[in-house]
Design an enzyme around this catalytic site. Structure first.
Site, mmCIF file in Angstrom:
data_model
loop_
_atom_site.group_PDB
_atom_site.id
_atom_site.type_symbol
_atom_site.label_atom_id
_atom_site.label_comp_id
_atom_site.label_asym_id
_atom_site.label_seq_id
_atom_site.Cartn_x
_atom_site.Cartn_y
_atom_site.Cartn_z
ATOM 1 N N LYS A 22 0.832 -1.202 0.000
ATOM 2 C CA LYS A 22 0.000 0.000 0.000
ATOM 3 C C LYS A 22 0.870 1.257 0.000
ATOM 4 O O LYS A 22 0.639 2.180 -0.779
ATOM 5 C CB LYS A 22 -0.908 0.017 1.228
ATOM 6 C CG LYS A 22 -1.646 1.330 1.420
ATOM 7 C CD LYS A 22 -2.537 1.331 2.635
ATOM 8 C CE LYS A 22 -1.844 1.763 3.905
ATOM 9 N NZ LYS A 22 -1.600 3.216 4.023
ATOM 10 N N ASN A 23 1.869 1.284 0.879
ATOM 11 C CA ASN A 23 2.656 2.510 1.032
ATOM 12 C C ASN A 23 3.606 2.779 -0.133
ATOM 13 O O ASN A 23 4.201 3.842 -0.205
ATOM 14 C CB ASN A 23 3.432 2.492 2.355
ATOM 15 C CG ASN A 23 2.523 2.784 3.536
ATOM 16 O OD1 ASN A 23 1.337 3.056 3.362
ATOM 17 N ND2 ASN A 23 3.072 2.710 4.723
ATOM 18 N N ARG A 131 0.840 14.769 13.367
ATOM 19 C CA ARG A 131 1.300 14.541 11.993
ATOM 20 C C ARG A 131 1.288 15.803 11.132
ATOM 21 O O ARG A 131 0.480 15.921 10.199
ATOM 22 C CB ARG A 131 0.478 13.437 11.330
ATOM 23 C CG ARG A 131 0.711 12.097 11.974
ATOM 24 C CD ARG A 131 0.023 10.990 11.249
ATOM 25 N NE ARG A 131 0.821 10.407 10.187
ATOM 26 C CZ ARG A 131 0.450 9.344 9.501
ATOM 27 N NH1 ARG A 131 -0.697 8.763 9.745
ATOM 28 N NH2 ARG A 131 1.223 8.852 8.558
ATOM 29 N N ASP A 316 4.976 0.832 11.822
ATOM 30 C CA ASP A 316 3.760 0.196 11.305
ATOM 31 C C ASP A 316 3.624 -1.268 11.744
ATOM 32 O O ASP A 316 2.618 -1.913 11.424
ATOM 33 C CB ASP A 316 3.718 0.285 9.774
ATOM 34 C CG ASP A 316 3.401 1.698 9.298
ATOM 35 O OD1 ASP A 316 3.026 2.546 10.122
ATOM 36 O OD2 ASP A 316 3.538 1.946 8.078
ATOM 37 N N ARG A 408 -8.678 -0.669 4.713
ATOM 38 C CA ARG A 408 -7.825 0.354 4.100
ATOM 39 C C ARG A 408 -6.478 -0.250 3.712
ATOM 40 O O ARG A 408 -5.878 0.182 2.728
ATOM 41 C CB ARG A 408 -7.578 1.499 5.092
ATOM 42 C CG ARG A 408 -8.749 2.431 5.258
ATOM 43 C CD ARG A 408 -8.344 3.627 6.071
ATOM 44 N NE ARG A 408 -7.039 4.096 5.640
ATOM 45 C CZ ARG A 408 -6.098 4.586 6.437
ATOM 46 N NH1 ARG A 408 -6.321 4.702 7.719
ATOM 47 N NH2 ARG A 408 -4.941 4.981 5.949
HETATM 48 C C1 UD1 Z 1 4.539 7.099 6.217
HETATM 49 C C2 UD1 Z 1 3.655 5.880 6.089
HETATM 50 C C3 UD1 Z 1 3.166 5.420 7.457
HETATM 51 C C4 UD1 Z 1 4.359 5.196 8.386
HETATM 52 C C5 UD1 Z 1 5.259 6.430 8.408
HETATM 53 C C6 UD1 Z 1 6.535 6.200 9.205
HETATM 54 C C7 UD1 Z 1 2.591 6.054 3.918
HETATM 55 C C8 UD1 Z 1 1.353 6.283 3.156
HETATM 56 N N1 UD1 Z 1 2.516 6.199 5.238
HETATM 57 O O1 UD1 Z 1 3.746 8.145 6.774
HETATM 58 O O2 UD1 Z 1 2.425 4.211 7.295
HETATM 59 O O3 UD1 Z 1 3.893 4.942 9.685
HETATM 60 O O4 UD1 Z 1 5.644 6.793 7.070
HETATM 61 O O5 UD1 Z 1 7.244 5.123 8.713
HETATM 62 O O6 UD1 Z 1 3.610 5.730 3.370
HETATM 63 N N2 UD1 Z 1 6.705 14.903 10.525
HETATM 64 C C9 UD1 Z 1 6.736 16.241 10.848
HETATM 65 N N3 UD1 Z 1 6.530 17.151 9.842
HETATM 66 C C10 UD1 Z 1 6.301 16.766 8.558
HETATM 67 C C11 UD1 Z 1 6.278 15.389 8.241
HETATM 68 C C12 UD1 Z 1 6.488 14.481 9.244
HETATM 69 O O7 UD1 Z 1 6.941 16.616 11.998
HETATM 70 O O8 UD1 Z 1 6.131 17.654 7.709
HETATM 71 C C13 UD1 Z 1 6.930 13.893 11.591
HETATM 72 C C14 UD1 Z 1 5.709 13.009 11.828
HETATM 73 O O9 UD1 Z 1 4.804 13.619 12.700
HETATM 74 C C15 UD1 Z 1 6.346 11.772 12.406
HETATM 75 C C16 UD1 Z 1 7.664 11.682 11.653
HETATM 76 O O10 UD1 Z 1 7.919 12.990 11.144
HETATM 77 O O11 UD1 Z 1 6.614 11.972 13.776
HETATM 78 C C17 UD1 Z 1 7.686 10.677 10.518
HETATM 79 O O12 UD1 Z 1 6.576 10.874 9.694
HETATM 80 P P1 UD1 Z 1 6.585 10.490 8.135
HETATM 81 O O13 UD1 Z 1 7.734 9.576 7.878
HETATM 82 O O14 UD1 Z 1 6.519 11.748 7.351
HETATM 83 O O15 UD1 Z 1 5.227 9.698 7.985
HETATM 84 P P2 UD1 Z 1 4.266 9.645 6.721
HETATM 85 O O16 UD1 Z 1 5.052 9.855 5.475
HETATM 86 O O17 UD1 Z 1 3.090 10.514 6.971
#
Ligand code: UD1
Length: 431
Positions: A22-23, A131, A316, A408
């Protein structure tokens, strides 16, 4: 709303086909916006999130056609989709759509790169912590975009196109790396991303973008270099196997005992989690057809884990591992460092008789042999499947409600487990 009923106590034996990730599928689909040619994606999982993203992309002008099932094809075989964004009809992604799936926010990058503008709703609240998207916006600014926030929308502009730049992420972010990568492929000049996410899904996206003509070096390491090109072409790409689905079923077998071949799974994509699984007493072997998980009788050993960006233990799989530890022979400590507030499953696991105590970012789990079925509620995707794992070993019947969370991200969960001997069935809304 559908529910899933599980009667625990049966070992799992047989084969489970592992679906496309999915990701990886979501960013790959979004990459179709970067070109006016057709992007063909094979091994796309049949998931609610994939369908939802097709609708969102359709709003932008992406035509999608899905190949029919071939004769004799397995029911859970991945699908092949052809995505064509010949004309972008709308550079706005509205709140009603983005709020349903966070990852759809990532359309910001290809729209901006190709059209010089994008207006995308902020994703809003989410069940697992705040997030934010600040790093994603910073990345677009480093590539020369102007960003304004207006009435809940991110308004991004780069009328003369994006410019290559240096993007140094303060924290590893998967989404940030995906958007930086996509945007930089069409930027003018070269881009350097440092502290990039090393997740296999980033590598899968980079490979697909390279097939489309992008010039990318270093995907899979923390430094990625991109040399922008004027345009990208179509390509054909097969989505990588889902390492989270793989880990989930591996933990289910470690929980119930048995012998299951996870067809098409690649152990190298989740080595850290598999190493921990072996410490719990399961046997893991990579075979040509997939990953084989065996567990005979003996106790489940308690193992401490801390979630980390790849190649560490994935957040995850944290909930699923906790599900397994609820039945361990002793005390384990599970520390979550990626997301705040990702312990919603704790309360529901407690309804099955689990002993879990939270101390800040750490859950202290005291294993018990006395898990007992109960009605429980799915709260998010990964949390809900941890309830399934616990239920498979609990005495008696568990009914998991709000199954749409599971749908999902897990394709045919009840069929895959049922085929291996689990007593599991879907109760449709009317029942
Ligand atoms: C993706 C995955 C999710 C997984 C996560 C971490 C998909 C669709 N989702 O989510 O399943 O759990 O990676 O492996 O691929 N952060 C900030 N600011 C930002 C972006 C992120 O502070 O602009 C923080 C987040 O709150 C979190 C950390 O960075 O604490 C990592 O998040 P991120 O790797 O960006 O997660 P996603 O890409 O949303």
């Amino acid at each position: 709303m559908d529910r899933i009923r599980i009667v625990g106590g049966r070992p799992l034996n047989g084969r489970i086909p592992i679906s496309g990730a999915k990701n990886a599928a979501l960013p790959l689909m979004i990459a179709s916006l970067l070109t006016d040619r057709t992007l063909t994606l094979e091994n796309l999982p049949r998931l609610a999130d994939v369908n939802q993203l097709m609708r969102i992309l359709g709003n932008q002008g992406v035509d999608t056609s899905i190949d029919g099932k071939r004769k004799g094809e397995h029911e859970v075989a991945g699908q092949t989709a052809h995505l064509n964004a010949r004309v972008i009809v709308d550079t706005t992604a509205p709140y009603e759509l983005v709020s349903r799936m966070r990852a759809s926010f990532w359309v910001l990058a290809p729209l901006l790169a190709r059209m010089g503008e994008a207006k995308v709703s902020l994703p809003g609240g989410c069940a697992i912590g705040t997030r934010p998207v600040d790093f994603l916006l910073m990345a677009m600014e480093k590539l020369g975009a102007s960003i304004d926030i207006d009435a809940g929308y991110v308004v991004a502009k780069a009328p003369k196109g994006l410019q290559g730049g240096e993007i140094d992420f303060p924290k590893v972010t998967v989404g940030g790396t995906h958007v930086a990568l996509m945007a930089a492929t069409l930027a003018n000049g070269s881009t350097l991303i440092t502290n990039a996410a090393r997740e296999p899904e980033v590598v899968d996206l980079a490979e697909c973008l390279s097939k489309m003509g992008a010039r990318i070096k270093g995907a899979g390491t923390s430094e990625i270099e991109i040399e922008g090109v004027a345009r990208l072409s179509g390509a054909s790409h097969s989505v990588m196997p889902d390492r989270i689905e793989t880990g989930t079923y591996a933990m289910a077998v470690a929980m119930t005992g048995g012998d299951v071949l996870l067809e098409g799974a690649r152990g190298d994509l989740l080595q850290a989690a598999l190493d921990d699984l072996v410490k719990t007493g399961a046997e893991v072997t990579q075979e040509e057809a997939g990953l084989r998980i065996r567990k005979n009788g003996g106790p489940i050993q308690p193992v401490d884990v801390t979630t980390q960006p790849y190649p560490g233990f994935p957040t995850d799989l944290q909930a699923q591992f906790m599900g397994l530890m609820t039945r361990a022979d002793g005390v384990s400590r599970i520390r979550e460092t990626i997301f705040e507030n990702r312990f919603m499953h704790v309360q529901e696991l407690a309804r099955l008789g689990a002993h879990i105590h939270l101390e800040g970012d750490t859950a202290i789990v005291t294993g018990t042999q006395k898990l007992k079925g109960a009605p429980v509620m799915a709260t998010d995707l990964r949390a809900s499947v941890s309830l399934v794992i616990a239920a498979l070993a609990a005495q008696g019947e568990t009914v998991v409600s709000r199954v749409y969370h599971l749908d999902r991200g897990f394709e045919h969960l009840e069929k895959k487990l049922g085929a291996c001997g689990a007593e599991v069935e879907r109760l449709s809304a009317a029942e």
